[in-house]
Enzyme design. Structure first.
Site, PDB file in Angstrom:
ATOM      1  N   GLY A   1       0.965  -1.134   0.065  1.00  0.00           N
ATOM      2  CA  GLY A   1       0.054   0.196  -0.054  1.00  0.00           C
ATOM      3  C   GLY A   1       0.892   1.202  -0.064  1.00  0.00           C
ATOM      4  O   GLY A   1       1.946   1.209   0.527  1.00  0.00           O
TER       5      GLY A   1
ATOM      6  N   GLN B   1       2.980   9.757   1.042  1.00  0.00           N
ATOM      7  CA  GLN B   1       4.331   9.328   1.584  1.00  0.00           C
ATOM      8  C   GLN B   1       5.173   9.496   0.576  1.00  0.00           C
ATOM      9  O   GLN B   1       6.606   9.125   0.554  1.00  0.00           O
ATOM     10  CB  GLN B   1       4.079   7.743   1.578  1.00  0.00           C
ATOM     11  CG  GLN B   1       3.274   7.272   2.758  1.00  0.00           C
ATOM     12  CD  GLN B   1       3.032   5.731   2.974  1.00  0.00           C
ATOM     13  OE1 GLN B   1       2.265   5.261   2.212  1.00  0.00           O
ATOM     14  NE2 GLN B   1       4.180   5.031   3.478  1.00  0.00           N
TER      15      GLN B   1
ATOM     16  N   CYS C   1       5.745  -0.271   7.830  1.00  0.00           N
ATOM     17  CA  CYS C   1       5.367   1.112   6.517  1.00  0.00           C
ATOM     18  C   CYS C   1       6.719   1.432   5.975  1.00  0.00           C
ATOM     19  O   CYS C   1       8.030   1.510   6.451  1.00  0.00           O
ATOM     20  CB  CYS C   1       5.206   2.214   7.804  1.00  0.00           C
ATOM     21  SG  CYS C   1       4.484   3.610   6.669  1.00  0.00           S
ATOM     22  N   LEU C   2       6.602   1.794   4.821  1.00  0.00           N
ATOM     23  CA  LEU C   2       7.642   2.334   3.720  1.00  0.00           C
ATOM     24  C   LEU C   2       8.239   3.656   4.368  1.00  0.00           C
ATOM     25  O   LEU C   2       9.343   3.690   4.091  1.00  0.00           O
ATOM     26  CB  LEU C   2       7.174   2.420   2.380  1.00  0.00           C
ATOM     27  CG  LEU C   2       6.720   1.185   1.645  1.00  0.00           C
ATOM     28  CD1 LEU C   2       6.177   1.549   0.158  1.00  0.00           C
ATOM     29  CD2 LEU C   2       7.911   0.298   1.413  1.00  0.00           C
TER      30      LEU C   2
ATOM     31  N   HIS D   1      -4.428   1.594   7.241  1.00  0.00           N
ATOM     32  CA  HIS D   1      -3.107   2.063   7.482  1.00  0.00           C
ATOM     33  C   HIS D   1      -2.830   3.134   6.532  1.00  0.00           C
ATOM     34  O   HIS D   1      -2.439   4.468   6.900  1.00  0.00           O
ATOM     35  CB  HIS D   1      -2.004   0.792   7.541  1.00  0.00           C
ATOM     36  CG  HIS D   1      -0.508   1.445   7.523  1.00  0.00           C
ATOM     37  ND1 HIS D   1       0.194   0.972   8.464  1.00  0.00           N
ATOM     38  CD2 HIS D   1       0.037   1.997   6.540  1.00  0.00           C
ATOM     39  CE1 HIS D   1       1.307   1.437   8.076  1.00  0.00           C
ATOM     40  NE2 HIS D   1       1.202   2.016   6.993  1.00  0.00           N
ATOM     41  N   GLU D   2      -3.367   3.014   5.149  1.00  0.00           N
ATOM     42  CA  GLU D   2      -3.217   4.004   4.276  1.00  0.00           C
ATOM     43  C   GLU D   2      -3.993   5.126   4.458  1.00  0.00           C
ATOM     44  O   GLU D   2      -3.383   6.379   4.351  1.00  0.00           O
ATOM     45  CB  GLU D   2      -3.137   3.378   2.845  1.00  0.00           C
ATOM     46  CG  GLU D   2      -2.297   2.423   2.391  1.00  0.00           C
ATOM     47  CD  GLU D   2      -0.797   2.663   2.839  1.00  0.00           C
ATOM     48  OE1 GLU D   2      -0.383   3.689   2.738  1.00  0.00           O
ATOM     49  OE2 GLU D   2      -0.080   1.577   3.007  1.00  0.00           O
TER      50      GLU D   2
ATOM     51  N   HIS E   1      -2.646   7.398   7.035  1.00  0.00           N
ATOM     52  CA  HIS E   1      -1.515   8.599   6.165  1.00  0.00           C
ATOM     53  C   HIS E   1      -2.185   9.840   5.811  1.00  0.00           C
ATOM     54  O   HIS E   1      -1.863  10.817   5.873  1.00  0.00           O
ATOM     55  CB  HIS E   1      -0.727   7.666   5.174  1.00  0.00           C
ATOM     56  CG  HIS E   1       0.473   6.914   5.507  1.00  0.00           C
ATOM     57  ND1 HIS E   1       1.343   7.443   6.323  1.00  0.00           N
ATOM     58  CD2 HIS E   1       0.517   5.659   5.432  1.00  0.00           C
ATOM     59  CE1 HIS E   1       2.256   6.264   6.411  1.00  0.00           C
ATOM     60  NE2 HIS E   1       1.795   5.281   5.973  1.00  0.00           N
TER      61      HIS E   1
END
Length: 173
Positions: free
Chosen positions: A45, A50, A95-96, A137-138, A141
């Site tokens: 994702g 991000q 997470c990236l 999660h996304e 963000h």
């Protein structure tokens, strides 16, 4: 379009993303760039914030039974809103934007989301399992929330210590 992951503690990750009003070539270009970038970085994702684009845009691609990410499974969500939720579950998230750190996070087990596609068409998706986790999660963000914000005080302090050490190691490379 060249993209780069914004990593913690960059303040841009705390920015609240803006609603998309124009479903134009600029949006399509962003979405088209986000997908291969997410795949290169081994993500499932990615929220636009991000990659330094504060727009209410996210993409998700959950691996199939063979643990492969198939282009047909790509979900693009613009202006997503959770309109229903059920149950709770705990899942180990990463997470990236917070590399090398994983933690068990409690989320809703099932969510129902209204969103728009890249052309502005309204859609609804009911999700459970990993897809539900990834959506939540996304979407966090988009609100400037990171999964580490959901940690207990003591676990958060431990994370900060571990992450400072990680950052120091990266600088010394």
């Amino acid at each position: 379009m060249k993209l780069k992951i914004v990593t913690y503690p960059d303040k841009r990750l705390r920015q609240k993303s803006l609603e998309v009003e124009k479903f134009d070539s600029e949006l399509h270009e962003l979405l088209d760039a986000m997908y291969p970038f997410m795949m290169q970085t081994n993500g499932i994702g990615l929220a636009a914030i991000q990659v330094a684009h504060p727009k209410r845009v996210l993409i998700i691609n959950i691996p199939d039974e063979e643990d492969m990410q198939n282009d047909d499974n790509l979900i693009e969500m613009v202006n997503p809103v959770i309109v229903g939720k059920k149950g709770t579950t705990t899942y180990q998230e990463g997470c990236l934007s917070v590399p090398t750190f994983y933690e068990d996070i409690e989320r809703f087990e099932e969510v129902k989301v209204n969103y728009q596609d890249r052309d502005g068409n309204t859609k609804t998706l009911e999700a459970n399992g990993l897809l539900s986790i990834a959506i939540q999660h996304e979407m966090d963000h988009l609100e400037g929330i990171l999964f580490i914000d959901k940690l207990s005080y003591s676990r958060r302090k431990k994370f900060e210590k571990e992450y400072k050490k990680y950052q120091k190691e990266q600088k010394n490379k």
